[in-house]
Design an enzyme around this catalytic site. Sequence first.
Site, PDB file in Angstrom:
ATOM      1  N   ARG A  83       0.849  -1.187   0.000  1.00 27.12           N
ATOM      2  CA  ARG A  83       0.000   0.000   0.000  1.00 27.12           C
ATOM      3  C   ARG A  83       0.887   1.240   0.000  1.00 27.12           C
ATOM      4  NH1 ARG A  83      -2.156   0.127   4.761  1.00 27.12           N
ATOM      5  NH2 ARG A  83      -2.007  -2.028   5.416  1.00 27.12           N
ATOM      6  N   LYS A 226      -9.213  -2.272   1.025  1.00 20.65           N
ATOM      7  CA  LYS A 226      -8.934  -1.201   1.967  1.00 20.65           C
ATOM      8  C   LYS A 226      -9.553   0.129   1.535  1.00 20.65           C
ATOM      9  CE  LYS A 226      -7.004  -3.511   5.136  1.00 20.65           C
ATOM     10  NZ  LYS A 226      -6.393  -4.710   4.669  1.00 20.65           N
ATOM     11  N   HIS A 245     -10.876  -3.379  11.361  1.00 22.66           N
ATOM     12  CA  HIS A 245      -9.829  -4.152  10.687  1.00 22.66           C
ATOM     13  C   HIS A 245      -9.612  -5.438  11.485  1.00 22.66           C
ATOM     14  CE1 HIS A 245      -5.483  -4.037   8.849  1.00 22.66           C
ATOM     15  NE2 HIS A 245      -6.295  -4.783   8.151  1.00 22.66           N
ATOM     16  N   CYS A 269       1.626  -9.457  13.233  1.00 23.60           N
ATOM     17  CA  CYS A 269       1.393  -9.703  14.657  1.00 23.60           C
ATOM     18  C   CYS A 269       0.581 -10.975  14.905  1.00 23.60           C
ATOM     19  CB  CYS A 269       0.691  -8.508  15.290  1.00 23.60           C
ATOM     20  SG  CYS A 269       1.734  -7.048  15.417  1.00 23.60           S
ATOM     21  N   LYS A 271      -2.270 -12.090  12.996  1.00 17.72           N
ATOM     22  CA  LYS A 271      -3.715 -12.014  12.773  1.00 17.72           C
ATOM     23  C   LYS A 271      -4.246 -13.205  11.962  1.00 17.72           C
ATOM     24  CE  LYS A 271      -7.022  -8.685  10.792  1.00 17.72           C
ATOM     25  NZ  LYS A 271      -7.085  -7.434  10.020  1.00 17.72           N
ATOM     26  N   ARG A 415       2.689  -6.445  19.142  1.00 17.63           N
ATOM     27  CA  ARG A 415       3.945  -7.192  19.090  1.00 17.63           C
ATOM     28  C   ARG A 415       4.972  -6.426  19.897  1.00 17.63           C
ATOM     29  NH1 ARG A 415       7.916 -10.147  15.614  1.00 17.63           N
ATOM     30  NH2 ARG A 415       6.346 -10.997  14.237  1.00 17.63           N
TER      31      ARG A 415
HETATM   32  C1  SPV Z   1      -3.055  -5.192   5.290  1.00 17.91           C
HETATM   33  O1  SPV Z   1      -1.967  -4.684   4.998  1.00 17.91           O
HETATM   34  O2  SPV Z   1      -3.641  -4.928   6.335  1.00 17.91           O
HETATM   35  C2  SPV Z   1      -3.675  -6.146   4.367  1.00 17.91           C
HETATM   36  C3  SPV Z   1      -3.167  -6.229   3.012  1.00 17.91           C
HETATM   37  O3  SPV Z   1      -4.627  -6.784   4.726  1.00 17.91           O
HETATM   38  S1  SPV Z   1      -3.625  -4.885   2.068  1.00 17.91           S
HETATM   39  O4  SPV Z   1      -4.622  -5.318   1.093  1.00 17.91           O
HETATM   40  O5  SPV Z   1      -2.459  -4.402   1.406  1.00 17.91           O
HETATM   41  O6  SPV Z   1      -4.223  -3.872   2.919  1.00 17.91           O
HETATM   42 MN    MN Z   2      -5.544  -5.935   6.499  1.00 18.18          MN
END
Ligand code: SPV
Ligand code: MN
Length: 619
Positions: A83, A226, A245, A269, A271, A415
């Site tokens: 991202r 996202k 999230h 961490c 998830k 973490r």
């Molecule tokens: C995250 O980075 O929290 C993800 C992957 O789940 S992304 O689609 O890049 O957001």
């Molecule tokens: Mn995510």
Amino acid sequence: MNNIEQKMDEKSFAKLKSLNNDAVIDFVTKYIELCDPDTVYVCDDSEEDRTYIKNRSVELGEEIKLATEGHTIHFDGPKDQARDKANTKYLVREGVDLGEKLNTKDYQTGYDEVHGFFKDSMKGKQMYVRFFCLGPIKSDFSLSCMQITDSAYVAHSEDLLYRSGYEQFKSIGNTKDFFRFVHTAGQLENNVSKNVENRRVFIDLDDNIVYSTNTQYAGNTVGLKKLAMRLAINKCKDENWLTEHMFVMGVNGPEGRKTYFAGAFPSACGKTSTAMLPGETIIGDDIAYIRPRNGQAQAVNVENGIFGIIRDVNKEDDPIIWDVLNSSGEVIFSNILKDENDKVYWLGMGTETADKGINYAGEWEKGKKDANGNDVSLAHKNARYTVELDRLNNADENTQDPEGVSIGGFIYGGRDSDTSVPVAESFSFAHGVLMYGATLESETTAATLGAEGVRTFNLMSILDFLAYPLNNYIQHNLDFGAGLSNAPRVFGVNYFLKSKEGKYLNGMLDKGVWVKWMELRVNDEAEAITTPVGKIPLYEDLKKIFSQVLGKEYTEDQYVEQFTIRVPELIAKIDRIRKVYASESGEAIKQLFTEFDAQEARLKELQSEKGDHISPFDI
Ligand code: SPV
Ligand code: MN
């Protein structure tokens, strides 16, 4: 409509028209005119369209077929692997203040900039127009979405990750009340976005539109992930429900009982591995919508698939996903290594890997160096797999339930190597949201960013996606909990404590023990020790659960080392987080500071009686 009719065949045109939605037609018209694709393909929910998209991805070379049936691999360019936080911005109109922690840009300037990049961007390409539903179809949770993209890979990923929503779209009427996403990968070179320096992800919260360009990485392009999460966070703020999230999972308790949990953890961490714990069930691994019902928090998985990190995924630690990735069926791998026999390899897979092949940076062989003389790893550390949720053999039976599931507990997972105990329960919903959620931190690891052990603040693991100021978000959560007669219990976990010698104090699967303890707590079946930071497990209970779940002996020494209350470290954490919030204001922030003071006072009192590090047996 003349213009758009020329760009698509009759079938596509008929699909658009049958929606009877002017906003859809206007939107498609606008971007056909601006982006000027050669052709336009409109998808409905049919198998035929699904197959078309899947085949297009391969025909165009956006995905390459692998040796195993149904498997493909996609590459994002070397500079398009995550991202893009710096270039993801809210376009704000005059007078709007989203607070200093959010990335914003003047509306008109940003709009003009991204539309400048869109101009003629689809020349020589096909545009795909898609309709999806976030959350289960035809439920109170459902949100309708429309995606325009020129990437068959993005469209294909969405088929695996989301519920198709064309039919549902028909039922919403002639409304503008849906989320819209426009994406173009921009000019391609070797099938990857060429002009990544012009990568933009711009969000218009007023009109529920996200614009994305010059990128392919799914976190920037798959609108429903996202990008939609930001729009949903904004939408729910005035509607008494939550967009979090969070994963959603079922934990099996004694005598056939199942208790559902929702958990927020920053990257790396634990998830996904918690959501996929062997012996438990998974509803979702990333994003949840949560609504009040009968005094309880009711949650659904927003998605229908998993876009998971494929690093350190091995047979021993992640048996469930390992099986999916090693059997036939639809999987899109991204940014790992493919050898000449079309087999794939990733970091930490625990088996022998190839010495050469093709990866995200092109031709690769062992020992390859980049321009700076650093080793190019065989796969990217943020490499991913994309699969449908129902491929997992522990997918929960209620994944599609339009009512969602009742949540017994929220889990916030950070973490740190030296501060927080592996698991603790808060004194109240508000205490948990404030002291586990709003103080969440994760330490960088050697595998991620530059320096190791740098603590990164990430409240509720949602900081990257917040659409309005921190105070309001925390307040919204507090209000939501206060409105429930049976609010979820709130737990804080930390799987990453280390000994003085730097060795992890817990095994990868120990989280399977913590969830069982939490399950008992939610059902009032386990006692706890009250400490200044929350309630922690009794040794006897953990000993029993370790033996039941993992067949392991759990010693008193292990318990003491793991559950010692580390006063100086815990106070240092409060001090760090105080600084983070120093520039924020509002009622929730005030409440947070009151909670900091109270927790610090409790810690200091214990310290004055018993010293810096206190064994759980001494409390
Ligand atoms: C995250 O980075 O929290 C993800 C992957 O789940 S992304 O689609 O890049 O957001
Ligand atoms: Mn995510």
